[in-house]
Design a protein around this motif. Sequence first.
Motif, PDB file in Angstrom:
ATOM      1  N   MET A 138       0.783  -1.086  -0.066  1.00  0.00           N
ATOM      2  CA  MET A 138      -0.102   0.065   0.019  1.00  0.00           C
ATOM      3  C   MET A 138       0.924   1.241  -0.034  1.00  0.00           C
ATOM      4  O   MET A 138       0.300   2.423  -0.230  1.00  0.00           O
ATOM      5  CB  MET A 138      -0.890   0.093   1.269  1.00  0.00           C
ATOM      6  N   ASN A 139       2.090   1.000   0.471  1.00  0.00           N
ATOM      7  CA  ASN A 139       3.226   2.512   0.299  1.00  0.00           C
ATOM      8  C   ASN A 139       4.009   2.221  -1.094  1.00  0.00           C
ATOM      9  O   ASN A 139       3.810   1.253  -1.666  1.00  0.00           O
ATOM     10  CB  ASN A 139       3.931   2.275   1.660  1.00  0.00           C
ATOM     11  N   SER A 140       4.819   3.005  -0.776  1.00  0.00           N
ATOM     12  CA  SER A 140       6.007   3.087  -2.013  1.00  0.00           C
ATOM     13  C   SER A 140       7.136   3.460  -1.333  1.00  0.00           C
ATOM     14  O   SER A 140       7.253   4.193  -0.318  1.00  0.00           O
ATOM     15  CB  SER A 140       5.611   4.176  -3.027  1.00  0.00           C
ATOM     16  N   TYR A 141       8.382   3.109  -2.332  1.00  0.00           N
ATOM     17  CA  TYR A 141       9.689   3.806  -1.727  1.00  0.00           C
ATOM     18  C   TYR A 141       9.918   5.195  -1.933  1.00  0.00           C
ATOM     19  O   TYR A 141      11.039   5.837  -1.731  1.00  0.00           O
ATOM     20  CB  TYR A 141      10.622   2.910  -2.328  1.00  0.00           C
ATOM     21  N   ALA A 142       9.049   6.039  -2.790  1.00  0.00           N
ATOM     22  CA  ALA A 142       9.107   7.490  -2.779  1.00  0.00           C
ATOM     23  C   ALA A 142       7.873   7.763  -2.561  1.00  0.00           C
ATOM     24  O   ALA A 142       7.196   8.670  -3.443  1.00  0.00           O
ATOM     25  CB  ALA A 142       9.330   7.622  -4.305  1.00  0.00           C
ATOM     26  N   THR A 143       7.180   8.139  -1.197  1.00  0.00           N
ATOM     27  CA  THR A 143       6.113   8.660  -0.834  1.00  0.00           C
ATOM     28  C   THR A 143       6.289   9.972  -0.252  1.00  0.00           C
ATOM     29  O   THR A 143       5.553  10.754  -0.558  1.00  0.00           O
ATOM     30  CB  THR A 143       5.325   7.667   0.404  1.00  0.00           C
ATOM     31  N   PRO A 144       7.616  10.299   0.434  1.00  0.00           N
ATOM     32  CA  PRO A 144       7.612  11.661   0.972  1.00  0.00           C
ATOM     33  C   PRO A 144       7.644  12.611  -0.032  1.00  0.00           C
ATOM     34  O   PRO A 144       8.347  12.372  -1.094  1.00  0.00           O
ATOM     35  CB  PRO A 144       8.787  11.566   1.724  1.00  0.00           C
ATOM     36  N   THR A 145       6.933  13.702  -0.101  1.00  0.00           N
ATOM     37  CA  THR A 145       7.121  14.855  -1.340  1.00  0.00           C
ATOM     38  C   THR A 145       8.091  15.762  -0.993  1.00  0.00           C
ATOM     39  O   THR A 145       8.450  16.013   0.148  1.00  0.00           O
ATOM     40  CB  THR A 145       5.530  15.485  -1.095  1.00  0.00           C
ATOM     41  N   PRO A 146       8.880  16.069  -1.928  1.00  0.00           N
ATOM     42  CA  PRO A 146       9.881  16.977  -2.065  1.00  0.00           C
ATOM     43  C   PRO A 146       9.618  18.520  -1.450  1.00  0.00           C
ATOM     44  O   PRO A 146       8.256  18.882  -1.466  1.00  0.00           O
ATOM     45  CB  PRO A 146      10.379  16.892  -3.484  1.00  0.00           C
ATOM     46  N   VAL A 147      10.467  19.269  -1.162  1.00  0.00           N
ATOM     47  CA  VAL A 147      10.273  20.702  -0.602  1.00  0.00           C
ATOM     48  C   VAL A 147      11.292  21.632  -1.358  1.00  0.00           C
ATOM     49  O   VAL A 147      12.545  21.274  -1.567  1.00  0.00           O
ATOM     50  CB  VAL A 147      10.051  20.715   0.731  1.00  0.00           C
ATOM     51  N   ILE A 148      10.680  22.581  -1.864  1.00  0.00           N
ATOM     52  CA  ILE A 148      11.513  23.439  -2.682  1.00  0.00           C
ATOM     53  C   ILE A 148      11.813  24.926  -1.642  1.00  0.00           C
ATOM     54  O   ILE A 148      10.709  25.329  -1.184  1.00  0.00           O
ATOM     55  CB  ILE A 148      11.017  24.008  -3.823  1.00  0.00           C
ATOM     56  N   GLU A 149      12.917  25.384  -1.394  1.00  0.00           N
ATOM     57  CA  GLU A 149      13.282  26.428  -0.926  1.00  0.00           C
ATOM     58  C   GLU A 149      14.250  27.318  -1.558  1.00  0.00           C
ATOM     59  O   GLU A 149      15.469  26.500  -1.712  1.00  0.00           O
ATOM     60  CB  GLU A 149      13.552  26.135   0.685  1.00  0.00           C
ATOM     61  N   GLY A 150      14.135  28.366  -1.967  1.00  0.00           N
ATOM     62  CA  GLY A 150      15.029  29.257  -2.615  1.00  0.00           C
ATOM     63  C   GLY A 150      15.522  28.435  -3.989  1.00  0.00           C
ATOM     64  O   GLY A 150      14.785  28.150  -4.688  1.00  0.00           O
ATOM     65  N   GLU A 151      16.703  28.231  -4.119  1.00  0.00           N
ATOM     66  CA  GLU A 151      17.184  27.478  -5.372  1.00  0.00           C
ATOM     67  C   GLU A 151      17.583  25.983  -5.181  1.00  0.00           C
ATOM     68  O   GLU A 151      18.339  25.377  -5.921  1.00  0.00           O
ATOM     69  CB  GLU A 151      18.411  28.148  -5.842  1.00  0.00           C
ATOM     70  N   LEU A 152      17.023  25.524  -4.040  1.00  0.00           N
ATOM     71  CA  LEU A 152      17.260  24.171  -3.717  1.00  0.00           C
ATOM     72  C   LEU A 152      15.906  23.455  -3.645  1.00  0.00           C
ATOM     73  O   LEU A 152      14.859  23.910  -3.143  1.00  0.00           O
ATOM     74  CB  LEU A 152      18.050  24.091  -2.251  1.00  0.00           C
ATOM     75  N   VAL A 153      15.909  21.999  -3.941  1.00  0.00           N
ATOM     76  CA  VAL A 153      14.923  20.963  -3.671  1.00  0.00           C
ATOM     77  C   VAL A 153      15.388  19.984  -2.902  1.00  0.00           C
ATOM     78  O   VAL A 153      16.308  19.168  -3.295  1.00  0.00           O
ATOM     79  CB  VAL A 153      14.227  20.636  -5.216  1.00  0.00           C
ATOM     80  N   PHE A 154      14.625  19.699  -1.739  1.00  0.00           N
ATOM     81  CA  PHE A 154      15.337  18.667  -0.801  1.00  0.00           C
ATOM     82  C   PHE A 154      14.156  17.531  -0.951  1.00  0.00           C
ATOM     83  O   PHE A 154      13.145  17.469  -1.029  1.00  0.00           O
ATOM     84  CB  PHE A 154      14.902  19.283   0.572  1.00  0.00           C
ATOM     85  N   VAL A 155      15.027  16.305  -1.460  1.00  0.00           N
ATOM     86  CA  VAL A 155      14.278  15.189  -1.655  1.00  0.00           C
ATOM     87  C   VAL A 155      14.485  14.210  -0.594  1.00  0.00           C
ATOM     88  O   VAL A 155      15.678  14.178   0.102  1.00  0.00           O
ATOM     89  CB  VAL A 155      14.487  14.325  -3.109  1.00  0.00           C
ATOM     90  N   HIS A 156      13.537  13.406  -0.316  1.00  0.00           N
ATOM     91  CA  HIS A 156      13.839  12.541   0.980  1.00  0.00           C
ATOM     92  C   HIS A 156      13.021  11.270   0.992  1.00  0.00           C
ATOM     93  O   HIS A 156      11.931  11.098   0.403  1.00  0.00           O
ATOM     94  CB  HIS A 156      12.930  13.186   2.202  1.00  0.00           C
ATOM     95  N   PHE A 157      13.726  10.318   1.219  1.00  0.00           N
ATOM     96  CA  PHE A 157      13.327   8.647   1.116  1.00  0.00           C
ATOM     97  C   PHE A 157      13.298   7.979   2.386  1.00  0.00           C
ATOM     98  O   PHE A 157      13.687   6.705   2.269  1.00  0.00           O
ATOM     99  CB  PHE A 157      14.258   8.161   0.128  1.00  0.00           C
ATOM    100  N   GLY A 158      13.125   8.559   3.552  1.00  0.00           N
ATOM    101  CA  GLY A 158      13.115   8.140   4.769  1.00  0.00           C
ATOM    102  C   GLY A 158      14.497   7.615   5.120  1.00  0.00           C
ATOM    103  O   GLY A 158      15.520   8.503   4.535  1.00  0.00           O
ATOM    104  N   THR A 159      14.814   6.388   5.611  1.00  0.00           N
ATOM    105  CA  THR A 159      16.104   5.881   6.220  1.00  0.00           C
ATOM    106  C   THR A 159      17.008   5.732   5.131  1.00  0.00           C
ATOM    107  O   THR A 159      18.081   5.688   5.450  1.00  0.00           O
ATOM    108  CB  THR A 159      16.032   5.034   6.967  1.00  0.00           C
ATOM    109  N   HIS A 160      16.386   5.821   3.825  1.00  0.00           N
ATOM    110  CA  HIS A 160      17.322   5.432   2.518  1.00  0.00           C
ATOM    111  C   HIS A 160      18.323   6.765   2.225  1.00  0.00           C
ATOM    112  O   HIS A 160      19.390   6.470   1.511  1.00  0.00           O
ATOM    113  CB  HIS A 160      16.626   4.879   1.488  1.00  0.00           C
ATOM    114  N   GLY A 161      17.561   7.913   2.778  1.00  0.00           N
ATOM    115  CA  GLY A 161      18.575   8.946   2.286  1.00  0.00           C
ATOM    116  C   GLY A 161      17.913  10.339   2.277  1.00  0.00           C
ATOM    117  O   GLY A 161      16.401  10.132   1.815  1.00  0.00           O
TER     118      GLY A 161
END
Length: 415
Positions: A111-134
């Motif tokens: 029911m879940n996926s390995y890419a469920t967290p949504t990225p966040v953009i701030e300034g000129e950076l986009v932050f991507v998150h995959f839980g404990t994977h990185g």
Amino acid sequence: MRIIFLLLLPVALIQAKPTYWNQFRGPNGDGDAQNSQLPVQFSETENLTWKTPISGKAWSSPVVKDGKVWITNAEEDGYKMWAIQLDWKTGKQIKKVLVFENKEPQFCHPMNSYATPTPVIEGELVFVHFGTHGTAALDLKSGIKIWERRDFKCDHFRGAAASPITHKENVIIHFDGHDLQYIVCLDQKTGKTVWKKDRAYDFKTNNGDRKKAYCTPSVITHNGKEELISPGAVATESRNPKNGDLYWTVRTGGMNSSSRPIYRHGMVYVFCGMGSMSAIRPGGSGDVDKTHLVWNRRKVVPKKSSPLLLGEYLFMVSDEGVASCNNPKTGEVYWAERLGVKGQCASSPIHANGKIYSFSSDGDCVVFKPDPSGLKVLSRNKLDEGCMASPAVVGNSLLVRTKKNLYRFDHPDYK
């Protein structure tokens, strides 16, 4: 006074139209696109501007800024994880950045996926998150990786889902696993740890399955004081977002919390993830169960999706597809009616220009009015695959991610 309000309202709405969608639930984290003129009817062909196939499996929402769309993606088995940049006007893929490779991915529930967290953009950076994977910071335009952190460990048990948020110069992330439960704050430019805090309350159980959670936090300002509202399993914490110091704790019950908290009417609204919700007055100190818990209830409360608080009314869609209108000050249910959709409603609804859009895992989308007198359906739409991701809105455009595609829809009169 009423005449003055009506005259000022259109100006306020025009100013509020989102010009970007930089995080889970939009610029204000509440799913409200204000007066965006979105199409009421749409399909595989109707009011479609573009459609882009996306391989892999990911429930994360798209984020948009400066003509670029960013999404995260992963192989269904979790061995590779990407960030994908697309052109806003055409939907064409510009870049596909391989962010992480994993030799031994953790288990992820179907029911879940390995890419469920949504990225966040701030300034000129986009932050991507995959839980404990990185977690990684990428340059918004080039996609070049600026920094990464892969040292934050926990057993998500059924996969990660909490999205990162930004606060001033930092990034804040939840790690509420089966074995470890903590919050981290990182410097946006360097990725270095600013603070890290374990959950400070007693879970009163040895069952790790009842300690995990998936909630994205929110930073609010109450009586001039900033508070990081951080729901986990069993309880909700308020902390100082600058240094992580604990302000207050309230036992909101349950586990699997996933709905993002919202703040209105001097109260914070949190959802435990097991079908109950609570209204809390911020500003307390220590354990505030008896002093700051205003009301809680279990009736027709979503376990996964986040609510919409529009003026004096709280609108929600439960997992079973029951829409409801509620009094946010008392918890009273004004009405609760089935939308008549197939599948579950895990995607969070959005609001735009007096219309609520709710998507199901089977591809149904019901557009209805936020009317306190009862359910008033405006349209029923269907896409080929279902939605687990929440939609995004920029200007008068609706961006919808299904299990296999990314769509942009536009009202013909407002392109």
